[in-house]
Design a protein around this motif. Structure first.
Motif, PDB file in Angstrom:
ATOM      1  N   PHE A  74      48.411  36.089 -45.945  1.00  0.00           N
ATOM      2  CA  PHE A  74      49.728  36.368 -46.504  1.00  0.00           C
ATOM      3  C   PHE A  74      50.720  36.530 -45.362  1.00  0.00           C
ATOM      4  O   PHE A  74      50.486  37.289 -44.426  1.00  0.00           O
ATOM      5  N   ASN A 103      56.133  35.502 -49.231  1.00  0.00           N
ATOM      6  CA  ASN A 103      57.121  36.016 -50.177  1.00  0.00           C
ATOM      7  C   ASN A 103      58.527  35.543 -49.839  1.00  0.00           C
ATOM      8  O   ASN A 103      58.825  35.188 -48.703  1.00  0.00           O
ATOM      9  N   LEU A 116      56.739  35.506 -54.923  1.00  0.00           N
ATOM     10  CA  LEU A 116      55.579  34.991 -54.192  1.00  0.00           C
ATOM     11  C   LEU A 116      55.501  33.473 -54.293  1.00  0.00           C
ATOM     12  O   LEU A 116      55.751  32.891 -55.345  1.00  0.00           O
ATOM     13  N   VAL A 121      47.733  35.063 -55.228  1.00  0.00           N
ATOM     14  CA  VAL A 121      47.338  36.168 -54.349  1.00  0.00           C
ATOM     15  C   VAL A 121      46.158  36.887 -54.997  1.00  0.00           C
ATOM     16  O   VAL A 121      46.319  37.609 -55.988  1.00  0.00           O
ATOM     17  N   ARG A 122      44.977  36.680 -54.403  1.00  0.00           N
ATOM     18  CA  ARG A 122      43.737  37.208 -54.972  1.00  0.00           C
ATOM     19  C   ARG A 122      42.808  37.681 -53.859  1.00  0.00           C
ATOM     20  O   ARG A 122      42.897  37.229 -52.727  1.00  0.00           O
ATOM     21  N   VAL A 125      43.133  40.317 -48.812  1.00  0.00           N
ATOM     22  CA  VAL A 125      44.245  39.608 -48.201  1.00  0.00           C
ATOM     23  C   VAL A 125      44.445  40.060 -46.755  1.00  0.00           C
ATOM     24  O   VAL A 125      44.500  41.256 -46.470  1.00  0.00           O
ATOM     25  N   ILE A 127      47.100  40.019 -43.867  1.00  0.00           N
ATOM     26  CA  ILE A 127      48.526  39.872 -43.596  1.00  0.00           C
ATOM     27  C   ILE A 127      48.703  39.461 -42.145  1.00  0.00           C
ATOM     28  O   ILE A 127      48.093  40.060 -41.247  1.00  0.00           O
ATOM     29  N   SER A 141      54.550  44.401 -47.739  1.00  0.00           N
ATOM     30  CA  SER A 141      53.529  43.406 -48.081  1.00  0.00           C
ATOM     31  C   SER A 141      52.453  44.013 -48.959  1.00  0.00           C
ATOM     32  O   SER A 141      51.992  43.384 -49.922  1.00  0.00           O
ATOM     33  N   ILE A 145      51.299  42.646 -52.605  1.00  0.00           N
ATOM     34  CA  ILE A 145      49.916  42.206 -52.800  1.00  0.00           C
ATOM     35  C   ILE A 145      49.249  43.004 -53.921  1.00  0.00           C
ATOM     36  O   ILE A 145      48.571  42.459 -54.786  1.00  0.00           O
ATOM     37  N   GLU A 146      49.456  44.316 -53.898  1.00  0.00           N
ATOM     38  CA  GLU A 146      48.863  45.151 -54.950  1.00  0.00           C
ATOM     39  C   GLU A 146      49.462  44.835 -56.313  1.00  0.00           C
ATOM     40  O   GLU A 146      48.746  44.843 -57.329  1.00  0.00           O
ATOM     41  N   ALA A 150      45.804  42.008 -56.084  1.00  0.00           N
ATOM     42  CA  ALA A 150      44.885  41.716 -54.984  1.00  0.00           C
ATOM     43  C   ALA A 150      44.740  42.950 -54.085  1.00  0.00           C
ATOM     44  O   ALA A 150      45.379  43.981 -54.301  1.00  0.00           O
ATOM     45  N   PRO A 152      45.168  44.411 -50.322  1.00  0.00           N
ATOM     46  CA  PRO A 152      45.600  44.294 -48.928  1.00  0.00           C
ATOM     47  C   PRO A 152      44.507  44.867 -48.031  1.00  0.00           C
ATOM     48  O   PRO A 152      44.202  46.061 -48.093  1.00  0.00           O
TER      49      PRO A 152
END
Length: 230
Positions: A74, A103, A116, A121-122, A125, A127, A141, A145-146, A150, A152
């Motif tokens: 990400f 993003n 996104l 996003v799964r 992840v 970053i 981020s 993501i949350e 997903a 982070p």
């Protein structure tokens, strides 16, 4: 594997590449924290195909060597966007093909909409960003993501400045990297750290680069953090 006290060949090569690319400069610079720094790292100057491709090689090698497990990349807008794309290409070249996403700063109200872009996003992840000064991009981020459902899981950065972060204009006892690792719960790997930069300058004692060692060391002694665990 994380960069050590000057013993990391990858880190030393990266510092040299950054100097040769004009990304890492020495002199007097004002940081976001309002400090007068004797060096400045501007990743935006990795600004052509060859530089970006080589930068991605350093990231990919550090990420793979770190042993961090992840399912996708990400890239936070804006600098993280080309980083995520370039690193994904290099990882695929090395046999580790993973999706990536990034993003927008503002939500799109037409087409696919949302903030996104890229792969869904799964999973876990990773970053990717250039440096961390306060952990703000990491927190933003993490929230995105949350919200996507997903996890982070980790961060990869180019340079760990190993210096105290600031909160409400005051120095605190932890760095941004320590904050992200210890308080936000993400693993962090960096291609190089300030200790690697100091070792590089030490090895150039007697030439124009080595002349900056004393100023960078003094800065480290004044604003540095005890980060033996990073």
């Amino acid at each position: 594997m994380v960069s050590g006290e000057g013993k990391d060949r990858l880190a030393q090569d990266f510092v040299q590449f950054s100097v040769e690319s004009g990304v890492l400069r020495f002199g007097q610079f004002r940081t976001k924290a309002g400090r007068d720094s004797p060096y400045f790292f501007n990743a935006g100057l990795f600004d052509d195909g060859l530089k970006l491709g080589r930068l991605a090689q350093f990231y990919a090698r550090r990420i793979l060597d770190s042993g961090i497990e992840f399912d996708m990349l990400f890239g936070p807008a804006y600098k993280g966007i080309p980083l995520a794309a370039a690193i994904a290409i290099e990882l695929a070249r090395l046999g580790r093909n993973v999706p990536y996403a990034y993003n927008r700063k503002e939500a799109k109200d037409h087409g696919e909409g949302g903030v996104l872009v890229g792969a869904p996003v799964r999973g876990r992840v990773l970053i990717v960003d250039d440096v961390m000064s306060a952990g703000t991009a990491a927190r933003e981020s993490i929230a995105l993501i949350e919200a996507a459902g997903a996890r982070p899981h980790a961060m990869a950065i180019a340079l760990d400045r190993q210096e105290k972060a600031t909160e409400n204009g005051q120095d605190v006892d932890h760095s941004a990297v320590q904050y992200v690792r210890d308080r936000l719960g993400l693993q962090v790997c960096a291609i190089a750290r300030l200790t690697d930069l100091l070792e590089y300058l030490r090895r150039h004692a007697g030439d124009s680069l080595g002349a900056h060692h004393a100023a960078v060391l003094a800065y480290r002694q004044r604003f540095g953090v005890d980060d033996q665990d990073t």
